[in-house]
Design a protein around this motif. Structure first.
Motif, PDB file in Angstrom:
ATOM      1  N   GLU A  23       0.841  -1.199   0.000  1.00 47.64           N
ATOM      2  CA  GLU A  23       0.000   0.000   0.000  1.00 47.64           C
ATOM      3  C   GLU A  23       0.875   1.247   0.000  1.00 47.64           C
ATOM      4  N   LEU A  24       1.886   1.287   0.888  1.00 43.80           N
ATOM      5  CA  LEU A  24       2.792   2.430   0.959  1.00 43.80           C
ATOM      6  C   LEU A  24       3.563   2.605  -0.352  1.00 43.80           C
ATOM      7  N   PHE A  25       4.032   1.493  -0.892  1.00 44.09           N
ATOM      8  CA  PHE A  25       4.830   1.507  -2.121  1.00 44.09           C
ATOM      9  C   PHE A  25       4.072   2.189  -3.253  1.00 44.09           C
ATOM     10  N   TYR A  26       2.811   1.862  -3.420  1.00 43.73           N
ATOM     11  CA  TYR A  26       2.037   2.444  -4.518  1.00 43.73           C
ATOM     12  C   TYR A  26       1.477   3.823  -4.171  1.00 43.73           C
ATOM     13  N   ASP A  27       1.183   4.071  -2.902  1.00 39.72           N
ATOM     14  CA  ASP A  27       0.769   5.428  -2.507  1.00 39.72           C
ATOM     15  C   ASP A  27       1.870   6.436  -2.837  1.00 39.72           C
ATOM     16  N   PHE A  28       3.106   6.066  -2.519  1.00 38.60           N
ATOM     17  CA  PHE A  28       4.262   6.930  -2.786  1.00 38.60           C
ATOM     18  C   PHE A  28       4.379   7.204  -4.281  1.00 38.60           C
ATOM     19  N   GLN A  29       4.305   6.139  -5.074  1.00 35.36           N
ATOM     20  CA  GLN A  29       4.472   6.304  -6.516  1.00 35.36           C
ATOM     21  C   GLN A  29       3.339   7.114  -7.138  1.00 35.36           C
ATOM     22  N   ARG A  30       2.115   6.921  -6.632  1.00 34.54           N
ATOM     23  CA  ARG A  30       0.988   7.685  -7.172  1.00 34.54           C
ATOM     24  C   ARG A  30       1.169   9.181  -6.933  1.00 34.54           C
ATOM     25  N   ASP A  72       8.905  21.741  -4.038  1.00 36.83           N
ATOM     26  CA  ASP A  72       8.793  21.813  -2.574  1.00 36.83           C
ATOM     27  C   ASP A  72       7.786  20.802  -2.040  1.00 36.83           C
ATOM     28  N   GLN A  73       6.670  20.626  -2.761  1.00 46.42           N
ATOM     29  CA  GLN A  73       5.655  19.659  -2.351  1.00 46.42           C
ATOM     30  C   GLN A  73       6.205  18.230  -2.389  1.00 46.42           C
ATOM     31  N   ARG A  74       6.937  17.953  -3.450  1.00 44.94           N
ATOM     32  CA  ARG A  74       7.554  16.620  -3.561  1.00 44.94           C
ATOM     33  C   ARG A  74       8.537  16.383  -2.419  1.00 44.94           C
ATOM     34  N   LYS A  75       9.345  17.392  -2.136  1.00 41.62           N
ATOM     35  CA  LYS A  75      10.351  17.262  -1.077  1.00 41.62           C
ATOM     36  C   LYS A  75       9.671  17.076   0.281  1.00 41.62           C
ATOM     37  N   ALA A  76       8.624  17.863   0.559  1.00 45.76           N
ATOM     38  CA  ALA A  76       7.925  17.763   1.845  1.00 45.76           C
ATOM     39  C   ALA A  76       7.253  16.402   1.991  1.00 45.76           C
ATOM     40  N   ASP A 128      10.054  13.716   2.609  1.00 44.35           N
ATOM     41  CA  ASP A 128      10.602  13.759   3.972  1.00 44.35           C
ATOM     42  C   ASP A 128       9.603  13.215   4.989  1.00 44.35           C
ATOM     43  N   ASN A 129       8.339  13.598   4.858  1.00 41.21           N
ATOM     44  CA  ASN A 129       7.314  13.135   5.790  1.00 41.21           C
ATOM     45  C   ASN A 129       7.069  11.630   5.636  1.00 41.21           C
ATOM     46  N   PHE A 130       7.054  11.174   4.388  1.00 38.78           N
ATOM     47  CA  PHE A 130       6.834   9.748   4.120  1.00 38.78           C
ATOM     48  C   PHE A 130       7.944   8.911   4.758  1.00 38.78           C
ATOM     49  N   MET A 131       9.180   9.328   4.572  1.00 39.02           N
ATOM     50  CA  MET A 131      10.319   8.577   5.109  1.00 39.02           C
ATOM     51  C   MET A 131      10.300   8.565   6.639  1.00 39.02           C
ATOM     52  N   LYS A 132       9.938   9.686   7.236  1.00 32.29           N
ATOM     53  CA  LYS A 132       9.913   9.778   8.701  1.00 32.29           C
ATOM     54  C   LYS A 132       8.753   8.973   9.284  1.00 32.29           C
ATOM     55  N   THR A 133       7.570   9.122   8.689  1.00 30.21           N
ATOM     56  CA  THR A 133       6.368   8.465   9.215  1.00 30.21           C
ATOM     57  C   THR A 133       6.450   6.945   9.095  1.00 30.21           C
ATOM     58  N   ASN A 134       7.091   6.473   8.030  1.00 28.94           N
ATOM     59  CA  ASN A 134       7.115   5.030   7.755  1.00 28.94           C
ATOM     60  C   ASN A 134       8.485   4.411   7.968  1.00 28.94           C
ATOM     61  N   GLU A 135       9.290   5.067   8.767  1.00 34.72           N
ATOM     62  CA  GLU A 135      10.638   4.574   9.082  1.00 34.72           C
ATOM     63  C   GLU A 135      10.572   3.126   9.582  1.00 34.72           C
ATOM     64  N   GLY A 136      11.484   2.292   9.062  1.00 36.49           N
ATOM     65  CA  GLY A 136      11.538   0.898   9.489  1.00 36.49           C
ATOM     66  C   GLY A 136      10.820  -0.059   8.565  1.00 36.49           C
ATOM     67  N   THR A 159       9.512  -0.746   2.533  1.00 39.26           N
ATOM     68  CA  THR A 159       9.326   0.253   1.473  1.00 39.26           C
ATOM     69  C   THR A 159      10.306   1.409   1.626  1.00 39.26           C
ATOM     70  N   VAL A 160      10.422   1.931   2.826  1.00 39.19           N
ATOM     71  CA  VAL A 160      11.341   3.043   3.066  1.00 39.19           C
ATOM     72  C   VAL A 160      12.785   2.609   2.822  1.00 39.19           C
ATOM     73  N   LYS A 161      13.126   1.406   3.260  1.00 44.20           N
ATOM     74  CA  LYS A 161      14.488   0.902   3.013  1.00 44.20           C
ATOM     75  C   LYS A 161      14.800   0.882   1.517  1.00 44.20           C
ATOM     76  N   LEU A 162      13.824   0.458   0.723  1.00 43.37           N
ATOM     77  CA  LEU A 162      14.037   0.376  -0.722  1.00 43.37           C
ATOM     78  C   LEU A 162      14.222   1.753  -1.333  1.00 43.37           C
ATOM     79  N   PHE A 163      13.362   2.705  -0.953  1.00 42.62           N
ATOM     80  CA  PHE A 163      13.489   4.047  -1.511  1.00 42.62           C
ATOM     81  C   PHE A 163      14.808   4.700  -1.096  1.00 42.62           C
ATOM     82  N   LYS A 164      15.200   4.476   0.136  1.00 40.85           N
ATOM     83  CA  LYS A 164      16.491   5.026   0.592  1.00 40.85           C
ATOM     84  C   LYS A 164      17.654   4.385  -0.152  1.00 40.85           C
ATOM     85  N   ALA A 165      17.575   3.060  -0.342  1.00 39.96           N
ATOM     86  CA  ALA A 165      18.665   2.353  -1.014  1.00 39.96           C
ATOM     87  C   ALA A 165      18.831   2.807  -2.458  1.00 39.96           C
TER      88      ALA A 165
END
Length: 476
Positions: free
Chosen positions: A118-125, A154-158, A161-169, A172-178
């Motif tokens: 769900e997170l993976f596709y929400d991010f991409q959408r 700016d919207q993309r950046k915000a 940053d929020n997505f990575m912080k909220t879903n840390e661990g 999905t976040v590991k993949l986007f960071k990698a």
């Protein structure tokens, strides 16, 4: 002659990847799909492998199901056309469903039962939507376009940053960071006002692995480990032995600290495999280093004793013949004076080319005219050539020299030698022709060059020596 690798594909070596604790059931419903066989394929580094198949009905419904849990990682659902792929993440949630439309994979994907998907596709959408806004702006002429471009950025950046912080661990976040590039701070300026590009490069390289989790075994079942290894080793590391060895140990140490044996094994295998038969002159020493430090010490676990023996045997051959080593001397029967020997160490020239060949070898016959032309041009510049026939009979050897008018070169018949010699192991002649370039001290400065590459190599090598001999302040 094609050279044969001694390192088998890594899949023969690795242990079973860490897996989740339950069996799997993945149900799909694809609008526009009207039957056919679908494949669930898992990544293993740079490749994907079919893991399961399912038959879709006329309504595009199918189910992948198994009694053993799947290894975590990135998977692809491959539709019957074998072109359309739906990416899914496999984590501990292995009982989930999704619906999608073939006309818009990302926009239409709806997942139930898997938070990571769900997170993976929400991010991409979200990102796809903002990209659409940006592209639409580009086609329109509006007075405040620069401001609107910045607003989207700016919207993309915000959001990021929020997505990575909220879903840390999450995986999905590991993949986007990698997969993300290191974020570069403002670079310092040089005295001439230009950006310090060396600082930028060093910062980028020093932070390249910051967001890659070597402690997560699932990362091997994504394309990212292979991609990052390839870029780091091939693009961000100078292709000289010392630099490559330093960076190879750096990467392997990171993997060892992660304590995932399969990731450790892949890192060791990938680097060793690149330099068993390298494309860059003078880098075979990386293979020797990796073999001695990781294979022969069993840090790289290999149950196949034949492969381990092959690695040890290859190291034994290569080690005395690496770039910067003095080549072992050998005397062979001289063409000019059959009662005398031509010695490798006998030439007093600034450079000597060794050309190991077979009189009946097709590639050797193609190379012979080029070798003569090279000798005729370069001999006056302090370059000698010694050809050594490693097989055939004396009549074939003499015929070869006469046919290609090589009489002005130094020519030796290698079957009459000053000592017992096996060219395959003593001089690493795995195929013919095999070429070495020596300096006046008989130090190997290049090996396995094509004859057509000899002149360009020597020109570059001599320029580099001239540059190194100048005081640092005079180098330009």
């Amino acid at each position: 002659m094609k050279l044969k690798r001694i390192l088998f594909p890594l899949l023969l070596f690795v242990s079973n990847l860490v897996v989740a604790q339950s069996a799997y059931r993945i149900e799909g419903q694809i609008k526009g799909l009207t039957g056919g066989s679908c494949i669930l394929a898992n990544y293993y580094a740079a490749q994907i492998y079919a893991k399961d198949t399912a038959q879709a009905d006329n309504n595009g419904h199918f189910v992948f199901e198994g009694t053993k849990p799947l290894s975590g990682g990135i998977y692809e659902v491959v539709l019957p056309d074998r072109k359309t792929l739906y990416r899914v993440l496999i984590t501990d949630d292995q009982n989930f469903s999704f619906t999608a439309d073939t006309t818009d994979i990302v926009g239409s994907m709806k997942v139930t039962g898997s938070r990571d998907n769900e997170l993976f596709y929400d991010f991409q959408r979200f990102m796809k939507g903002k990209e659409g806004e940006y592209q639409k702006l580009k086609t329109q002429k509006v007075p405040d376009s620069d401001k609107r471009y910045k607003d989207i950025q700016d919207q993309r950046k915000a959001f990021y940053d929020n997505f990575m912080k909220t879903n840390e661990g999450t995986f999905t976040v590991k993949l986007f960071k990698a997969s993300a590039e290191p974020e570069l701070p403002t670079a310092p300026k040089l005295p001439n006002g230009k950006t310090d590009s060396a600082w930028v490069f060093n910062y980028y390289k020093n932070h390249y692995w910051d967001n890659f989790d070597f402690a997560d075994a699932r990362m091997l079942q994504t394309p990212f480990l292979h991609q990052k290894l390839e870029r780091y080793i091939k693009d961000l590391t100078v292709q000289v032995e010392d630099s490559l060895i330093k960076e190879a140990d750096f990467i392997v140490n990171k993997a060892i600290k992660g304590k995932q044996q399969d990731i450790i094994s892949y890192c060791i295998w990938y680097i060793t495999n690149q330099y068993e038969m390298p494309k860059t002159v003078g880098t075979e020493g990386v293979f020797v280093h990796m073999g001695e430090k990781y294979y022969l010490t069993r840090i790289m676990p290999i149950s196949d004793t034949a492969t381990l023996k092959n690695v040890a045997d290859r190291i034994k051959v290569l080690k005395p013949l690496l770039v910067n080593k003095i080549i072992p001397d050998l005397g062979v029967m001289s063409y000019r004076a059959p009662d005398k020997l031509e010695y490798i160490h006998g030439s007093k020239a600034d450079y000597e080319i060794l050309f190991f060949y077979s009189p009946t070898c097709g590639h050797c016959r193609e190379s012979a005219p080029k070798l003569k032309a090279f000798h005729d041009k370069m001999h006056a510049q302090g370059v000698d050539v010694l050809t050594i026939a490693i097989d055939g009979n004396e009549e074939e050897w003499r015929k070869f020299i006469k046919e290609f008018k090589l009489e002005t070169l130094n020519n030796g018949f290698g079957l009459v030698a000053s000592r017992q010699v096996v060219y395959r192991t003593d001089y690493d002649v795995l195929s013919t022709p095999t070429v070495y370039v020596l300096d006046k001290n008989k130090k190997i400065i290049a090996r396995r060059l094509g004859v057509e590459d000899l002149e360009p190599f020597l020109n570059v090598y001599k320029k580099r020596l001239a540059m190194e001999s100048k005081p640092a302040g005079n180098r330009q």
